[in-house]
Design a protein around this motif. Structure first.
Motif, PDB file in Angstrom:
ATOM      1  N   LEU A 171       0.812  -1.224   0.000  1.00  0.00           N
ATOM      2  CA  LEU A 171       0.000   0.000   0.000  1.00  0.00           C
ATOM      3  C   LEU A 171       0.841   1.267   0.000  1.00  0.00           C
ATOM      4  O   LEU A 171       0.304   2.366  -0.082  1.00  0.00           O
ATOM      5  N   LEU A 172       2.162   1.112   0.061  1.00  0.00           N
ATOM      6  CA  LEU A 172       3.080   2.242   0.196  1.00  0.00           C
ATOM      7  C   LEU A 172       3.926   2.445  -1.056  1.00  0.00           C
ATOM      8  O   LEU A 172       4.255   1.485  -1.747  1.00  0.00           O
ATOM      9  N   THR A 173       4.307   3.706  -1.286  1.00  0.00           N
ATOM     10  CA  THR A 173       5.311   3.991  -2.308  1.00  0.00           C
ATOM     11  C   THR A 173       6.671   3.536  -1.771  1.00  0.00           C
ATOM     12  O   THR A 173       6.801   3.166  -0.603  1.00  0.00           O
ATOM     13  N   GLU A 174       7.692   3.558  -2.607  1.00  0.00           N
ATOM     14  CA  GLU A 174       9.027   3.094  -2.197  1.00  0.00           C
ATOM     15  C   GLU A 174       9.560   3.873  -0.998  1.00  0.00           C
ATOM     16  O   GLU A 174      10.284   3.326  -0.171  1.00  0.00           O
ATOM     17  N   GLU A 175       9.218   5.139  -0.918  1.00  0.00           N
ATOM     18  CA  GLU A 175       9.629   5.993   0.190  1.00  0.00           C
ATOM     19  C   GLU A 175       8.386   6.722   0.703  1.00  0.00           C
ATOM     20  O   GLU A 175       7.524   7.102  -0.084  1.00  0.00           O
ATOM     21  N   VAL A 176       8.317   6.906   2.020  1.00  0.00           N
ATOM     22  CA  VAL A 176       7.145   7.513   2.636  1.00  0.00           C
ATOM     23  C   VAL A 176       7.588   8.654   3.546  1.00  0.00           C
ATOM     24  O   VAL A 176       8.535   8.493   4.330  1.00  0.00           O
ATOM     25  N   LEU A 194      -1.491   4.836  -3.876  1.00  0.00           N
ATOM     26  CA  LEU A 194      -0.520   4.390  -2.889  1.00  0.00           C
ATOM     27  C   LEU A 194      -0.227   5.511  -1.894  1.00  0.00           C
ATOM     28  O   LEU A 194      -0.199   6.693  -2.259  1.00  0.00           O
ATOM     29  N   ILE A 195       0.030   5.133  -0.662  1.00  0.00           N
ATOM     30  CA  ILE A 195       0.333   6.095   0.391  1.00  0.00           C
ATOM     31  C   ILE A 195       1.783   6.540   0.262  1.00  0.00           C
ATOM     32  O   ILE A 195       2.701   5.720   0.249  1.00  0.00           O
ATOM     33  N   CYS A 196       1.978   7.870   0.170  1.00  0.00           N
ATOM     34  CA  CYS A 196       3.338   8.419   0.094  1.00  0.00           C
ATOM     35  C   CYS A 196       3.643   9.341   1.270  1.00  0.00           C
ATOM     36  O   CYS A 196       4.772   9.812   1.411  1.00  0.00           O
ATOM     37  N   GLY A 197       2.630   9.609   2.105  1.00  0.00           N
ATOM     38  CA  GLY A 197       2.839  10.456   3.277  1.00  0.00           C
ATOM     39  C   GLY A 197       1.831  10.131   4.362  1.00  0.00           C
ATOM     40  O   GLY A 197       0.672   9.836   4.062  1.00  0.00           O
ATOM     41  N   ILE A 198       2.295  10.179   5.624  1.00  0.00           N
ATOM     42  CA  ILE A 198       1.438   9.895   6.774  1.00  0.00           C
ATOM     43  C   ILE A 198       1.801  10.875   7.887  1.00  0.00           C
ATOM     44  O   ILE A 198       2.973  10.965   8.288  1.00  0.00           O
ATOM     45  N   LYS A 213      10.239  12.734   8.914  1.00  0.00           N
ATOM     46  CA  LYS A 213      11.332  12.277   8.050  1.00  0.00           C
ATOM     47  C   LYS A 213      10.778  11.495   6.873  1.00  0.00           C
ATOM     48  O   LYS A 213       9.604  11.131   6.846  1.00  0.00           O
ATOM     49  N   ARG A 214      11.644  11.230   5.924  1.00  0.00           N
ATOM     50  CA  ARG A 214      11.342  10.334   4.806  1.00  0.00           C
ATOM     51  C   ARG A 214      11.999   8.998   5.146  1.00  0.00           C
ATOM     52  O   ARG A 214      13.111   8.971   5.662  1.00  0.00           O
ATOM     53  N   ILE A 215      11.289   7.919   4.843  1.00  0.00           N
ATOM     54  CA  ILE A 215      11.770   6.604   5.221  1.00  0.00           C
ATOM     55  C   ILE A 215      11.443   5.613   4.107  1.00  0.00           C
ATOM     56  O   ILE A 215      10.408   5.744   3.446  1.00  0.00           O
ATOM     57  N   ALA A 216      12.304   4.646   3.893  1.00  0.00           N
ATOM     58  CA  ALA A 216      12.023   3.587   2.916  1.00  0.00           C
ATOM     59  C   ALA A 216      10.819   2.790   3.407  1.00  0.00           C
ATOM     60  O   ALA A 216      10.670   2.530   4.606  1.00  0.00           O
ATOM     61  N   ALA A 217       9.961   2.390   2.496  1.00  0.00           N
ATOM     62  CA  ALA A 217       8.757   1.639   2.858  1.00  0.00           C
ATOM     63  C   ALA A 217       9.107   0.357   3.613  1.00  0.00           C
ATOM     64  O   ALA A 217       8.439   0.012   4.594  1.00  0.00           O
ATOM     65  N   ALA A 218      10.147  -0.328   3.185  1.00  0.00           N
ATOM     66  CA  ALA A 218      10.547  -1.574   3.859  1.00  0.00           C
ATOM     67  C   ALA A 218      10.930  -1.314   5.311  1.00  0.00           C
ATOM     68  O   ALA A 218      10.586  -2.095   6.208  1.00  0.00           O
ATOM     69  N   GLU A 219      11.612  -0.205   5.569  1.00  0.00           N
ATOM     70  CA  GLU A 219      11.996   0.135   6.940  1.00  0.00           C
ATOM     71  C   GLU A 219      10.766   0.520   7.756  1.00  0.00           C
ATOM     72  O   GLU A 219      10.644   0.144   8.930  1.00  0.00           O
ATOM     73  N   TYR A 220       9.835   1.247   7.149  1.00  0.00           N
ATOM     74  CA  TYR A 220       8.590   1.610   7.825  1.00  0.00           C
ATOM     75  C   TYR A 220       7.845   0.354   8.272  1.00  0.00           C
ATOM     76  O   TYR A 220       7.415   0.249   9.424  1.00  0.00           O
ATOM     77  N   VAL A 221       7.721  -0.602   7.379  1.00  0.00           N
ATOM     78  CA  VAL A 221       7.015  -1.855   7.698  1.00  0.00           C
ATOM     79  C   VAL A 221       7.762  -2.618   8.782  1.00  0.00           C
ATOM     80  O   VAL A 221       7.149  -3.133   9.733  1.00  0.00           O
ATOM     81  N   GLN A 222       9.078  -2.676   8.689  1.00  0.00           N
ATOM     82  CA  GLN A 222       9.875  -3.385   9.692  1.00  0.00           C
ATOM     83  C   GLN A 222       9.692  -2.753  11.072  1.00  0.00           C
ATOM     84  O   GLN A 222       9.552  -3.463  12.075  1.00  0.00           O
ATOM     85  N   ALA A 269      -6.543   8.627  20.094  1.00  0.00           N
ATOM     86  CA  ALA A 269      -7.468   9.118  19.075  1.00  0.00           C
ATOM     87  C   ALA A 269      -6.962  10.462  18.584  1.00  0.00           C
ATOM     88  O   ALA A 269      -6.296  11.197  19.316  1.00  0.00           O
ATOM     89  N   GLY A 270      -7.277  10.751  17.343  1.00  0.00           N
ATOM     90  CA  GLY A 270      -6.853  12.017  16.757  1.00  0.00           C
ATOM     91  C   GLY A 270      -7.138  12.020  15.272  1.00  0.00           C
ATOM     92  O   GLY A 270      -8.156  11.484  14.830  1.00  0.00           O
ATOM     93  N   ASN A 271      -6.210  12.594  14.522  1.00  0.00           N
ATOM     94  CA  ASN A 271      -6.379  12.686  13.076  1.00  0.00           C
ATOM     95  C   ASN A 271      -5.171  12.130  12.346  1.00  0.00           C
ATOM     96  O   ASN A 271      -4.046  12.244  12.812  1.00  0.00           O
ATOM     97  N   TYR A 272      -5.455  11.529  11.214  1.00  0.00           N
ATOM     98  CA  TYR A 272      -4.432  11.116  10.266  1.00  0.00           C
ATOM     99  C   TYR A 272      -4.574  11.986   9.025  1.00  0.00           C
ATOM    100  O   TYR A 272      -5.683  12.318   8.603  1.00  0.00           O
ATOM    101  N   TYR A 273      -3.448  12.335   8.460  1.00  0.00           N
ATOM    102  CA  TYR A 273      -3.380  13.058   7.194  1.00  0.00           C
ATOM    103  C   TYR A 273      -2.536  12.206   6.266  1.00  0.00           C
ATOM    104  O   TYR A 273      -1.321  12.119   6.427  1.00  0.00           O
ATOM    105  N   HIS A 274      -3.200  11.509   5.354  1.00  0.00           N
ATOM    106  CA  HIS A 274      -2.510  10.644   4.389  1.00  0.00           C
ATOM    107  C   HIS A 274      -2.360  11.381   3.065  1.00  0.00           C
ATOM    108  O   HIS A 274      -3.285  12.068   2.622  1.00  0.00           O
ATOM    109  N   GLN A 275      -1.222  11.195   2.437  1.00  0.00           N
ATOM    110  CA  GLN A 275      -0.987  11.697   1.085  1.00  0.00           C
ATOM    111  C   GLN A 275      -0.851  10.492   0.167  1.00  0.00           C
ATOM    112  O   GLN A 275      -0.306   9.453   0.569  1.00  0.00           O
TER     113      GLN A 275
END
Length: 161
Positions: free
Chosen positions: A38-43, A132-136, A56-65, A117-123
């Protein structure tokens, strides 16, 4: 022609919201491959209000890990609602409300939960008909429970408290 554009907007809006719901379900089910898909290569991520770390910007694989490690011992339920979607060509944003329940079943009853609880802002970016999600970015309105159950939060106070 206006009707076709409106129908396409509705289709894209639905796909964007479905992506957010799949994202939440992947976290709850610990389906790390689905999360990665569901993610781009970098998020671009901003959890500064929750985790206290700088955006920060992070590789999708690192985000998932990182999520895999943080949530391994927890049972979670991510609820997402109030989706306000803005689409501009092949880019989109969705502001939504969330409630996340986190339970550590190995702990005593009075120290086993952390709920926020709060808000999410997805790009999003559209690639081959998929959004695909490129920002959270996550904001926190309410935080109740024991922050030490979440490995990324141990020893941290909630921002602003």
């Amino acid at each position: 022609m206006q009707n076709l554009a409106e129908v396409q907007w509705l289709i894209d809006r639905t796909k964007i919201i479905e992506t957010i719901v799949r994202f939440a379900n992947a976290l709850d089910r610990k389906d790390w491959q689905k999360l990665r898909d569901l993610l781009t290569e970098e998020v671009a991520i901003d959890y500064s209000e929750f985790r206290g770390e700088a955006p920060k910007r992070i590789a999708a694989a690192e985000y998932v890990q990182q999520r895999s490690k943080s949530l391994a011992h927890l049972r979670t339920l991510h609820i997402s609602t109030n989706h306000a979607v803005k689409i501009q060509g092949s880019s989109a944003e969705c502001d939504s409300a969330y409630y996340i329940f986190r339970l550590d079943p190995t702990r005593e009853i009075n120290a086993q939960r952390l709920d926020t609880a709060g808000n999410y802002y997805h790009q999003f970016v559209q690639i081959d008909e998929r959004w695909l999600i490129c920002g959270i970015r996550q904001t926190v309105t309410v935080s109740e429970g024991d922050r030490s159950i979440h490995p990324a939060l141990q020893g941290q106070a909630l921002q602003g408290q």
